[in-house]
Every structure is written in C-alpha cells, then in structure tokens.
Design a protein around this motif. Structure first.
Motif, PDB file in Angstrom:
ATOM      1  N   UNK A   1      -8.525  -9.198  -0.857  1.00  0.00           N
ATOM      2  CA  UNK A   1      -9.962  -9.319  -0.617  1.00  0.00           C
ATOM      3  C   UNK A   1     -10.090  -9.962   0.753  1.00  0.00           C
ATOM      4  N   UNK A   2     -10.538  -9.210   1.753  1.00  0.00           N
ATOM      5  CA  UNK A   2     -10.526  -9.686   3.136  1.00  0.00           C
ATOM      6  C   UNK A   2     -11.236 -11.029   3.341  1.00  0.00           C
TER       7      UNK A   2
ATOM      8  N   UNK B   1     -11.610  -2.538   1.420  1.00  0.00           N
ATOM      9  CA  UNK B   1     -10.790  -2.925   0.282  1.00  0.00           C
ATOM     10  C   UNK B   1      -9.522  -2.091   0.174  1.00  0.00           C
ATOM     11  N   UNK B   2      -9.506  -0.902   0.777  1.00  0.00           N
ATOM     12  CA  UNK B   2      -8.327  -0.025   0.761  1.00  0.00           C
ATOM     13  C   UNK B   2      -8.114   0.578   2.139  1.00  0.00           C
TER      14      UNK B   2
ATOM     15  N   UNK C   1     -12.604 -13.734   1.114  1.00  0.00           N
ATOM     16  CA  UNK C   1     -11.288 -13.849   0.495  1.00  0.00           C
ATOM     17  C   UNK C   1     -10.563 -15.102   0.940  1.00  0.00           C
ATOM     18  N   UNK C   2      -9.701 -15.599   0.074  1.00  0.00           N
ATOM     19  CA  UNK C   2      -9.007 -16.861   0.344  1.00  0.00           C
ATOM     20  C   UNK C   2      -7.555 -16.616   0.773  1.00  0.00           C
ATOM     21  N   UNK C   3      -6.886 -17.703   1.125  1.00  0.00           N
ATOM     22  CA  UNK C   3      -5.466 -17.655   1.483  1.00  0.00           C
ATOM     23  C   UNK C   3      -4.565 -18.032   0.314  1.00  0.00           C
TER      24      UNK C   3
ATOM     25  N   UNK D   1       0.787  -1.222   0.000  1.00  0.00           N
ATOM     26  CA  UNK D   1       0.000   0.000   0.000  1.00  0.00           C
ATOM     27  C   UNK D   1       0.823   1.277   0.000  1.00  0.00           C
ATOM     28  N   UNK D   2       1.798   1.398   0.871  1.00  0.00           N
ATOM     29  CA  UNK D   2       2.542   2.666   0.966  1.00  0.00           C
ATOM     30  C   UNK D   2       3.892   2.619   0.269  1.00  0.00           C
TER      31      UNK D   2
END
Length: 78
Positions: A39-40, A67-68, A45-47, A23-24
């Motif tokens: 995707x949480x 999502x962000x 969301x999957x692993x 992200x940063x």
C-alpha cells in the motif's frame, strides 16, 4: 527509513519470502531487489514489515503509486 533500517527490513523480507520479486516472481540477487510498499506511502501506507515486499526495479518503478504494476496478471507483470 534510513539506510540501516532499509537493510534490516530487506534481510527480514528475504528470510520471509526469499530472493524473489513479489510481482513477477523472478529470482534476483540481494542487490537487485528493491523494497516495495504494498500500500503506497503516498496513499498512507506504512513502513511496517506487513506492508513491505521485495521487487525488481522494473516492477517497482513501473507501479508508481498504483496498487498493482501495469499489465500485472497473477504473478507475471511482463
């Protein structure tokens, strides 16, 4: 994921993306990187490696199940 699986996934992600927060963009040591679900999991969301990235604790923790991260703007969240 158990700790052995997490370590294996983290190594795979470092090979793919380097030691950077997704992200940063900050470069971090391996022990400072956390595994992030794009995707949480709470949203289904999957692993799988396709859904995982590395992030700093600040970006990962501030994101929650959105999502962000808050204040995220094209590669710089803070």
């Amino acid at each position: 994921m158990n700790s052995k699986q997490k370590q294996s996934k983290k190594r795979q992600l470092i090979v793919l993306y380097g030691h950077y927060c997704w992200w940063c963009g900050y470069s971090l040591k391996e022990n400072q990187l956390t595994i992030e679900h794009l995707y949480p999991q709470s949203r289904g969301g999957s692993n799988t490696i396709e859904n995982l990235r590395l992030s700093c604790f600040k970006c990962n923790n501030s994101r929650g199940n959105s999502l962000y991260p808050p204040n995220w703007r094209m590669g710089n969240c803070f």
